[in-house]
Motif scaffolding. Sequence first.
Motif, mmCIF file in Angstrom:
data_model
loop_
_atom_site.group_PDB
_atom_site.id
_atom_site.type_symbol
_atom_site.label_atom_id
_atom_site.label_comp_id
_atom_site.label_asym_id
_atom_site.label_seq_id
_atom_site.Cartn_x
_atom_site.Cartn_y
_atom_site.Cartn_z
ATOM 1 N N ILE B 204 0.846 -1.205 0.000
ATOM 2 C CA ILE B 204 0.000 0.000 0.000
ATOM 3 C C ILE B 204 0.875 1.246 0.000
ATOM 4 C CG2 ILE B 204 -1.585 1.362 1.447
ATOM 5 C CD1 ILE B 204 -2.927 -1.280 2.239
ATOM 6 N N ASP B 205 1.905 1.244 0.828
ATOM 7 C CA ASP B 205 2.841 2.389 0.867
ATOM 8 C C ASP B 205 3.495 2.609 -0.487
ATOM 9 O OD1 ASP B 205 2.260 2.869 3.452
ATOM 10 O OD2 ASP B 205 4.069 1.921 4.288
ATOM 11 N N ALA B 206 3.953 1.504 -1.076
ATOM 12 C CA ALA B 206 4.667 1.615 -2.349
ATOM 13 C C ALA B 206 3.745 2.109 -3.462
ATOM 14 C CB ALA B 206 5.276 0.269 -2.714
ATOM 15 N N LEU B 207 2.498 1.651 -3.415
ATOM 16 C CA LEU B 207 1.548 2.045 -4.474
ATOM 17 C C LEU B 207 1.271 3.554 -4.466
ATOM 18 C CD1 LEU B 207 -1.033 -0.909 -4.346
ATOM 19 C CD2 LEU B 207 0.423 -0.275 -6.286
ATOM 20 N N ARG B 208 1.543 4.169 -3.322
ATOM 21 C CA ARG B 208 1.291 5.617 -3.211
ATOM 22 C C ARG B 208 2.484 6.451 -3.689
ATOM 23 N NH1 ARG B 208 -1.027 4.906 2.783
ATOM 24 N NH2 ARG B 208 -3.173 4.392 2.275
ATOM 25 N N GLN B 209 3.579 5.784 -4.053
ATOM 26 C CA GLN B 209 4.786 6.526 -4.444
ATOM 27 C C GLN B 209 4.640 7.126 -5.848
ATOM 28 O OE1 GLN B 209 7.461 6.875 -2.253
ATOM 29 N NE2 GLN B 209 6.027 5.857 -0.845
ATOM 30 N N ASP B 210 5.422 8.171 -6.051
ATOM 31 C CA ASP B 210 5.351 8.866 -7.340
ATOM 32 C C ASP B 210 5.750 7.970 -8.501
ATOM 33 O OD1 ASP B 210 4.506 11.060 -6.029
ATOM 34 O OD2 ASP B 210 6.477 12.069 -5.993
ATOM 35 N N TYR B 211 6.756 7.160 -8.274
ATOM 36 C CA TYR B 211 7.261 6.361 -9.398
ATOM 37 C C TYR B 211 6.190 5.401 -9.925
ATOM 38 C CZ TYR B 211 8.019 2.202 -6.460
ATOM 39 O OH TYR B 211 7.853 1.108 -5.668
ATOM 40 N N LEU B 215 4.995 5.094 -13.704
ATOM 41 C CA LEU B 215 4.971 3.826 -14.443
ATOM 42 C C LEU B 215 3.615 3.599 -15.095
ATOM 43 C CD1 LEU B 215 6.843 1.542 -11.884
ATOM 44 C CD2 LEU B 215 7.652 2.166 -14.170
ATOM 45 N N ARG B 216 2.586 3.928 -14.317
ATOM 46 C CA ARG B 216 1.235 3.735 -14.861
ATOM 47 C C ARG B 216 0.985 4.658 -16.046
ATOM 48 N NH1 ARG B 216 -1.684 2.993 -9.098
ATOM 49 N NH2 ARG B 216 -1.768 0.730 -9.108
ATOM 50 N N SER B 217 1.485 5.924 -15.924
ATOM 51 C CA SER B 217 1.279 6.887 -17.005
ATOM 52 C C SER B 217 2.001 6.469 -18.278
ATOM 53 C CB SER B 217 1.753 8.276 -16.565
ATOM 54 O OG SER B 217 3.158 8.274 -16.432
ATOM 55 N N ARG B 218 3.014 5.605 -18.112
ATOM 56 C CA ARG B 218 3.739 5.109 -19.289
ATOM 57 C C ARG B 218 3.013 3.929 -19.916
ATOM 58 N NH1 ARG B 218 9.630 3.957 -17.531
ATOM 59 N NH2 ARG B 218 9.702 3.125 -19.655
ATOM 60 N N GLY B 219 1.886 3.555 -19.331
ATOM 61 C CA GLY B 219 1.054 2.506 -19.929
ATOM 62 C C GLY B 219 1.371 1.093 -19.480
ATOM 63 N N LEU B 220 2.169 0.937 -18.400
ATOM 64 C CA LEU B 220 2.485 -0.415 -17.915
ATOM 65 C C LEU B 220 1.241 -1.050 -17.290
ATOM 66 C CD1 LEU B 220 5.453 0.581 -18.254
ATOM 67 C CD2 LEU B 220 5.979 -0.746 -16.213
ATOM 68 N N SER B 221 1.115 -2.335 -17.482
ATOM 69 C CA SER B 221 -0.061 -3.032 -16.939
ATOM 70 C C SER B 221 0.020 -3.068 -15.410
ATOM 71 C CB SER B 221 -0.131 -4.461 -17.464
ATOM 72 O OG SER B 221 0.928 -5.205 -16.909
ATOM 73 N N GLN B 222 -1.138 -3.261 -14.776
ATOM 74 C CA GLN B 222 -1.206 -3.315 -13.307
ATOM 75 C C GLN B 222 -0.298 -4.426 -12.768
ATOM 76 O OE1 GLN B 222 -2.292 -1.534 -10.983
ATOM 77 N NE2 GLN B 222 -3.322 -2.654 -9.352
ATOM 78 N N VAL B 230 6.623 -2.612 -7.692
ATOM 79 C CA VAL B 230 6.138 -2.357 -6.329
ATOM 80 C C VAL B 230 6.636 -3.440 -5.364
ATOM 81 C CG1 VAL B 230 4.056 -2.267 -4.876
ATOM 82 C CG2 VAL B 230 4.127 -1.074 -7.078
ATOM 83 N N LEU B 231 6.475 -4.696 -5.768
ATOM 84 C CA LEU B 231 6.829 -5.797 -4.869
ATOM 85 C C LEU B 231 8.312 -5.798 -4.519
ATOM 86 C CD1 LEU B 231 5.182 -7.908 -3.454
ATOM 87 C CD2 LEU B 231 5.688 -9.516 -5.277
ATOM 88 N N ARG B 232 9.123 -5.414 -5.472
ATOM 89 C CA ARG B 232 10.563 -5.394 -5.211
ATOM 90 C C ARG B 232 10.906 -4.351 -4.151
ATOM 91 N NH1 ARG B 232 15.346 -6.174 -9.615
ATOM 92 N NH2 ARG B 232 17.013 -6.261 -8.083
#
Lengths: 508, 313
Positions: B204-211, B215-222, B230-232
């Motif tokens: 949850i913490d990682a998902l809130r990060q800017d990066y 990544l999402r804005s670059r079109g990467l899948s969930q 995120v998991l790394r």
Amino acid sequence: MFRWKRLTAVAAVVALGLTGCSAAGGDSSSDTASQTLNLGVIVPATTFSAADANWANESPYMQAVYDTVLKADPDGTVEPNLATKWSYNSDKTELTLTLRTDVKFTDGTKLDADAVAQNLLRFRDGVSPNKSLLASLKDATAVDDKTVKLTLTDSDPALLTSLTQNAGLIESPKAFSNKDLKTNPVGSGPYTLDTKKTVVGTSYVFEKNTKYWNPSAVHYGTIVMKVYQDPTAMLNAIKGGQVNAANTPNNNSIDEIKASGFTIVNGELNWEGLLLFDRGGTMNPALGNVKVRQAINYAFDRPALLKTIGQGYGTVTEQIFPPSSVGFDKSLDTHYTYDVKKAKELMAEAGYADGFTLNMPSSAFFGTAPFSLLQQQLKEIGITVKYTDPGNNFIPDVLAPKYPAILMVLQQDPTDWQLINFQIAPKASWNPFHYEDPKVNEFIDTIHHGSKADSDAAVKDLNAYLVDQAWFAPWFRPASNFTVDGNTAAVFQTGNAVPYLWNIKPKS
Amino acid sequence: MIKFIVRRLISGAVLLFLISTISYVLLYLGGGDIARRILGQTATAQTVADKAHVLGLDRPLFVQYSDWLSHALSGNLGESWFTGQPVTIAITSRVAVTLSLVLGATLLTAVISIALGVWAAVRRGWVDRVVQFISVLGFAVPGFLIALGLVIVFALNLRWFKPTGYVNLTDSFPGWLATVTLPVIALAVGGIAGVAQQVRGSVIDALRQDYVRTLRSRGLSQNRVVFKHVLRNAGGPALAVLSLQFVGLLGGAVIVEQIFAIPGLGQVAVTATSQGDIPLVMGLVLATAIIVVIVNLVIDLLQGWLNPKVRLS
């Protein structure tokens, strides 16, 4: 879609594996058919060194790999084994044994008189807990290859029985200097220990000795002794059919075990109750008064105690000699019928109408119920019991002695002489105050040196005297239960915790 | 890196010395009359004294300890006082059994807790609440109760698994599976509860990060965002908890091995400690301490591999 197919295939392989395992692992029934006995035991083998051997719960280990000089029937009658004949001199201080000539140890060494003599002397000088069984052995010598002469410092009425137990185990002399003597036995017994398949402390695998001199005593191709020190694990192993025969964890689980198709083979090995150690009153003057000791005996509702503590499995008793003893007298079991009024009268006559305090040890080993009930019942006659828990030092503290009386479960030895030297004689371990009574000493002397008739009569008199003098306050003889499955039969052994190995066999 | 490993190994050796000294003193003080315990209630006082002499128990503590230490330094841990088996053999024959349980439980914990943690963090809502409820339940129910429940249902009633015992992996894979499955599950339940919560929080913490937004804005899948990036980042704290879990599982194995009658270090530890079998207990203390030192070292190295920010210089 493809991933799901792959997952299904993996699940199928695992399921097939487990199914295969059920067949490969084998239920006890299929093991019996292929002549494997899975025996559940409650203790690991302390040592396989015959000189230091334990007995009782460890007897199956020893009987698998070793022969004893003599052999005991289930009722305790001494029979030939390695020795075919025996005779005493007139004052019973010399025992001459004639040995079989067709016995070989599994290392190929031939059994001879010198091997037997050496083993007996090693046991006498070893560190077995039962080394006192051969305390009277002065010397053992080979007269010729098949004749051994035992010279004693004094006659020993229990000697022949001792030679059926760990004192009579015979190990190959060539193995005496082996470094792995404690874990790799070399005997002449019906089985050999497979050290590669054995996990010391957990499971011991024995394979049939194909060259054994007495094939009729070998009932299985393989015996696996599995150690279950946790009662729940033992119960689960029984209910799961992982053992063919086992010590019953406790009497609480007997109904569950029977429901699993097992049969209970029972006998009575111990007595449970109070040892009133301080009969001289050196630590607690009240116990020096026979009327107080008798009052304590009257204070117990023994049938209720048996029902509550022993779940009703056992027999109420007031004597420490077992029914197999010549000294046993059934009428003594009602000598002190529960009578609080009588007990209070005796307390008053002894000058303890207001009661007294009795310090005793408690132990988690026996559970809490016996100690609570003991406290309650003695409170009724004015005795306040105060407990101390010595933890792991229970037995050392009890035998030190640090307490005037204790609650205990003690064994009833297979011979009267062993029982006397264990619990009654001035030097007995369980007479830690070394209390002496001239009359008791007189009985013991007659039992030791008298004729068979005089000795038997003296045992009877001694038992009656001890009950009357209230040396002890026994409650009951708890049933010792051994469990066998539908394919296995066993016969209870008098005076031993488990049946002797050759008396556990396939039912057919 | 090598300097770091050497430093950790030296501190490990000091730790081993301290642990062994403290353990020996505690065993000596709490041991009571060990000779009597070995020989039982039937032995005479003289026999007990003889046994104490044979075992060297009649010598002062310092002499006994220095004797044990000098032998231990030369690789000789002595023999069990109760079974006569050399301590090194008693331990080496059992360590693989315990490690197979603990590693299996750790693996199961890692897989399930990561799955649950990520699922709860990504989906939130009822999924999150269910995962949290399961975690609390896993914490609340004692391991031994879970073990007993598993035995009753899956071994005694359904007969899918063996209620007791252990089959070596090298002897039979299905046999091994049938004997380790229930103990591994019993061991893993508590761990899953803890690690799943940790993974959930970290993700949850990682998902809130800017990066992540980048990544999402670059079109990467969930899935790619979560599992590759995120998991790394979230894996570090989870790995720390998992390493603690591994050490804790060594303790948990004590109970589970008793219930399932598995011949591992835990089972022998209970027996040896209650008996006062000093050589065997000391061997077990050393073995366990060595395992813990090694696991901590490996986790430190793994942390560095996972996250360059904590990479060691």
